[in-house]
Enzyme design. Structure first.
Site, mmCIF file in Angstrom:
data_model
loop_
_atom_site.group_PDB
_atom_site.id
_atom_site.type_symbol
_atom_site.label_atom_id
_atom_site.label_comp_id
_atom_site.label_asym_id
_atom_site.label_seq_id
_atom_site.Cartn_x
_atom_site.Cartn_y
_atom_site.Cartn_z
ATOM 1 C CD GLU A 159 125.247 -43.595 13.448
ATOM 2 O OE1 GLU A 159 124.368 -43.240 14.239
ATOM 3 O OE2 GLU A 159 125.272 -43.228 12.258
ATOM 4 C CG ASP A 210 130.598 -44.781 14.950
ATOM 5 O OD1 ASP A 210 129.900 -43.767 14.766
ATOM 6 O OD2 ASP A 210 130.791 -45.273 16.085
ATOM 7 C CD GLU A 273 125.951 -44.444 6.743
ATOM 8 O OE1 GLU A 273 125.409 -43.381 7.086
ATOM 9 O OE2 GLU A 273 125.788 -45.523 7.364
HETATM 10 C C1 XIL Z 1 119.323 -42.167 7.381
HETATM 11 C C2 XIL Z 1 118.506 -42.329 6.095
HETATM 12 O O1 XIL Z 1 119.284 -41.906 5.011
HETATM 13 C C3 XIL Z 1 117.227 -41.550 6.184
HETATM 14 O O2 XIL Z 1 116.426 -41.774 5.021
HETATM 15 C C4 XIL Z 1 116.462 -41.931 7.427
HETATM 16 O O3 XIL Z 1 115.307 -41.128 7.552
HETATM 17 C C5 XIL Z 1 117.344 -41.777 8.669
HETATM 18 O O4 XIL Z 1 118.538 -42.528 8.494
HETATM 19 N N1 XIL Z 1 123.889 -42.880 9.645
HETATM 20 C C6 XIL Z 1 123.401 -44.111 9.254
HETATM 21 C C7 XIL Z 1 122.231 -44.180 8.350
HETATM 22 O O5 XIL Z 1 124.033 -45.137 9.544
HETATM 23 O O6 XIL Z 1 121.425 -45.303 8.619
HETATM 24 C C8 XIL Z 1 121.381 -42.933 8.376
HETATM 25 O O7 XIL Z 1 120.437 -43.029 7.314
HETATM 26 C C9 XIL Z 1 122.256 -41.701 8.223
HETATM 27 C C10 XIL Z 1 123.264 -41.613 9.353
#
Ligand code: XIL
Length: 362
Positions: A159, A210, A273
């Site tokens: 990101e 990202d 994700e």
């Molecule tokens: C999130 C986690 O899932 C949470 O548990 C934490 O509190 C915050 O981060 N993009 C990403 C991840 O790359 O690392 C993030 O994960 C969600 C958004």
């Protein structure tokens, strides 16, 4: 081949899948149970965290029965793994890596360079650019070396491009964190992060990860340009992580466009994700009217990935959480929602069947 068109409300979902063929690929021995991993020709992953992975039997059963890849959700973020200067605490991530080894699962390491999860000591670090470079390099290489041969791939940088396609100077919409790497190391730190990680484990597949590819065309174009530039310079980038934290207003056309364009880089493409929010405006009332749209989008996504990404570039699809009650949308974003394939009681939702259908091949 049959074209199925589902028209729901104003949104038309158009997916292709092969009719008449067996729903699942041939299975052998102990793999007789239909499951997500047995229904796909590429890895199906999930972000996991402890203590649930150690303590919760329902959670563990889903992870081992349904998935063949795990991503470390939080345990390798800087604030967890290196909470104080010179201190590396691998206990949490080691537990995940050991679990994965016991169950024959691939491990994807998340994340080496992410300016949102930095501890105060890094945010306040004092030093010239050489000292910052040393901090950056040591962090990357200490972690990658520790997991050399155990972690197959890494989100090396996460990101760092904003919604307009410019280098991210802060986390804008989330309010707060400053991109200290851009500030102290100049714009080419992304390339150096890949080079440092590659030195520490030449066999690991290295990703730039990202979000928003499906929603922000300028960002998508900038990510692709950066990836192509890195490749052309011989920087060891192996793949692109497409987070796909989506909501039901994302259209199949958006998803297909993003995947098609990303595939042209020739890199591994990891949907890294995945979750789909039902209730993007966080309304307090019932979520049920949107469930059909959500299921249709899960179905389309699986089939779009299967058909639009060449097989040799299919690194897999990873969900961001096992079940709704473990989702960051609920626990970190505090939204009233139900974004995943398994409900709060670890039961399969309709999303599960629809996603699985999208994975089917002839
Ligand atoms: C999130 C986690 O899932 C949470 O548990 C934490 O509190 C915050 O981060 N993009 C990403 C991840 O790359 O690392 C993030 O994960 C969600 C958004």
């Amino acid at each position: 081949m049959k074209k199925i068109i589902l028209t729901i409300g104003f949104v038309s979902f158009s997916c292709f899948f092969f009719a008449g063929a067996s729903k699942y690929p041939p299975l052998s021995g102990s793999q007789q149970q239909p499951s997500l991993k047995n229904s796909a020709k590429f890895p199906i992953g999930v972000a996991v965290d402890i203590p649930a992975l150690i303590n919760n039997e329902d959670y563990k059963n889903i992870v081992t029965n349904e998935f063949n890849s795990v991503t470390t959700e939080n345990q390798l973020k800087w604030n967890r793994v290196s909470p104080a200067p010179g201190v590396f605490n691998f206990k949490g991530a080691d537990a995940i890596v050991d679990f994965a080894a016991q169950h024959n699962m691939r491990v994807h390491g998340h994340v080496l360079i992410y300016f949102e999860s930095l501890p105060q000591w890094v945010q306040n670090f004092q030093g010239d650019s050489a000292a910052w470079e040393q901090l950056f390099k040591t962090h990357i290489q200490t972690i990658v070396r520790h997991y050399r041969g155990k972690v197959a791939s890494w989100d090396v940088v996460n990101e760092v491009i904003d919604q307009n396609g410019n280098p991210a100077v802060n986390d804008g919409h989330r309010g707060g964190s400053v991109n200290v790497w851009l500030q102290h190391l100049g714009s080419d730190y992304v390339a150096r992060a890949f080079t440092y990680a590659h030195e520490a484990d030449p066999n690991a597949v290295l990703f730039y990860n990202d979000n928003g590819h499906e929603s922000y065309p300028k960002k998508l174009a900038a990510i692709i340009k950066m990836a192509n530039d890195l490749k052309a310079r011989g920087i060891p980038i192996g793949g692109l992580g497409v987070q796909m934290h989506m909501n039901i207003n994302v259209t199949p056309a958006n998803v297909k466009n993003a995947l098609t364009q990303m595939a042209r880089t020739g890199l591994q493409i990891h949907i890294s994700e995945l979750d789909i929010r039902l209730n993007p405006n966080n309304l307090p009332d019932t979520l049920s009217p949107e469930i059909t749209k959500q299921g249709a989008l899960y179905n389309c996504l699986a089939s779009a990935y299967r058909t639009l990404i060449p097989k040799s570039q299919q690194y897999g699809i990873t969900f961001w959480g096992v079940s709704d009650n473990n989702s960051w949308i609920i626990n970190a974003m505090h939204q009233h929602d139900s974004p995943l394939l398994f409900n709060n009681k670890y039961g399969k939702k309709q999303n599960y069947q629809l996603f699985m259908k999208g994975l089917s091949s002839n």
